[in-house]
Design an enzyme around this catalytic site. Sequence first.
Site, mmCIF file in Angstrom:
data_model
loop_
_atom_site.group_PDB
_atom_site.id
_atom_site.type_symbol
_atom_site.label_atom_id
_atom_site.label_comp_id
_atom_site.label_asym_id
_atom_site.label_seq_id
_atom_site.Cartn_x
_atom_site.Cartn_y
_atom_site.Cartn_z
ATOM 1 N N MET A 29 0.843 -1.200 0.000
ATOM 2 C CA MET A 29 0.000 0.000 0.000
ATOM 3 C C MET A 29 0.879 1.252 0.000
ATOM 4 S SD MET A 29 -3.422 -0.938 2.050
ATOM 5 C CE MET A 29 -2.777 -0.776 3.696
ATOM 6 N N HIS A 36 9.350 -3.396 3.525
ATOM 7 C CA HIS A 36 8.856 -3.636 2.161
ATOM 8 C C HIS A 36 10.034 -3.958 1.222
ATOM 9 C CE1 HIS A 36 5.553 -0.704 3.489
ATOM 10 N NE2 HIS A 36 4.881 -1.780 3.160
HETATM 11 P P1 AMP Z 1 1.454 -2.998 3.448
HETATM 12 O O1 AMP Z 1 2.003 -1.936 2.548
HETATM 13 O O2 AMP Z 1 1.446 -2.608 4.894
HETATM 14 O O3 AMP Z 1 0.185 -3.588 2.948
HETATM 15 O O4 AMP Z 1 2.515 -4.180 3.389
HETATM 16 C C1 AMP Z 1 2.893 -4.763 2.182
HETATM 17 C C2 AMP Z 1 3.674 -6.006 2.469
HETATM 18 O O5 AMP Z 1 4.825 -5.700 3.230
HETATM 19 C C3 AMP Z 1 2.863 -7.023 3.287
HETATM 20 O O6 AMP Z 1 3.152 -8.326 2.784
HETATM 21 C C4 AMP Z 1 3.408 -6.824 4.672
HETATM 22 O O7 AMP Z 1 3.290 -7.970 5.492
HETATM 23 C C5 AMP Z 1 4.866 -6.533 4.372
HETATM 24 N N1 AMP Z 1 5.495 -5.825 5.497
HETATM 25 C C6 AMP Z 1 5.016 -4.734 6.140
HETATM 26 N N2 AMP Z 1 5.823 -4.416 7.152
HETATM 27 C C7 AMP Z 1 6.830 -5.314 7.163
HETATM 28 C C8 AMP Z 1 7.982 -5.526 7.985
HETATM 29 N N3 AMP Z 1 8.261 -4.737 9.008
HETATM 30 N N4 AMP Z 1 8.797 -6.558 7.677
HETATM 31 C C9 AMP Z 1 8.515 -7.385 6.635
HETATM 32 N N5 AMP Z 1 7.453 -7.242 5.836
HETATM 33 C C10 AMP Z 1 6.625 -6.223 6.092
#
Ligand code: AMP
Length: 279
Positions: A29, A36
């Site tokens: 997102m 990420h």
């Molecule tokens: P989001 O943008 O929050 O929807 O996250 C996108 C992807 O990044 C999802 O698969 C999350 O689980 C992963 N993600 C978010 N934060 C972390 C983190 N601290 N470590 C590893 N992966 C992450």
Amino acid sequence: MKICNSLSQLEAALQTIGPGEDIGFVPTMGALHKGHISLVSKSLSYTKNTIVSLFVNPTQFNNPNDLATYPRTEEADCDLLRQAGASIVFIPSVNDIYPSDDNRLFDLGGLDSYGEGPKRPGHFNGVAQVVTRLFDIVKPTYAFFGEKDFQQLAIIKYITKGLNYPVTIVPCPTLREDDGLAMSSRNMLLSPEHREAAPVIYRCLTEAVSMVGSATPQELSQKVTEMINSNPMLECEYIEILNSLTLQPVTRWDDAAEVQMCAAVFAGKVRLIDNIKLK
Ligand code: AMP
């Protein structure tokens, strides 16, 4: 790196990938951080064709204020992705993803019955909508998801298997700040005082691991809730101890071979989630 702002631009970019070549996909997102980028690096270790989507998915927000305040940092995101070596960034419009109202309901196999499910009604169905739509468009060979969103990862594995998507879901470990706080786009919304308090969450989760033998699951979740709530900047929404595979509550340690502690905690208005493997 190609930046595609529409479905047609993405389709043209996908044409340049040779037939039979693997595609790695990292849906996000935006408001990217090193967590990420670790997913992007993992994807690049599988294939040079690494596609990242930046899309703040409205259907997974049950709270309109959370959607309105969700951070958007598109230019900085593209810079980070260029440095990381992504080949395509897909930044679709809501209309690209949902050309008509998406009322599709998914079978989530009961994996949404606890944890985030009851607290965020409709959230995981919205996640299923966007992920399946993005998979239909990108047709990835591999897709990379963070263990930070433990329940989301389990649900995505379940729906892609159930719907026979020819994609391998690759789990990626949670990246943390030096003080233990799980990296999250929402961290940038924390006030300095809440930011200072937030590492308490992971500290309490790690302490819980050492208490597994000496307390029942109920006692342990109660204890961790009290430990976190003793910080005036933090308020637990839930601490749950779940079977890692079924995401059902565990009442005795022998109930499941693998057990996860999942937490949702308010630091002021910002809601943070984290989890740790207990067994
Ligand atoms: P989001 O943008 O929050 O929807 O996250 C996108 C992807 O990044 C999802 O698969 C999350 O689980 C992963 N993600 C978010 N934060 C972390 C983190 N601290 N470590 C590893 N992966 C992450």
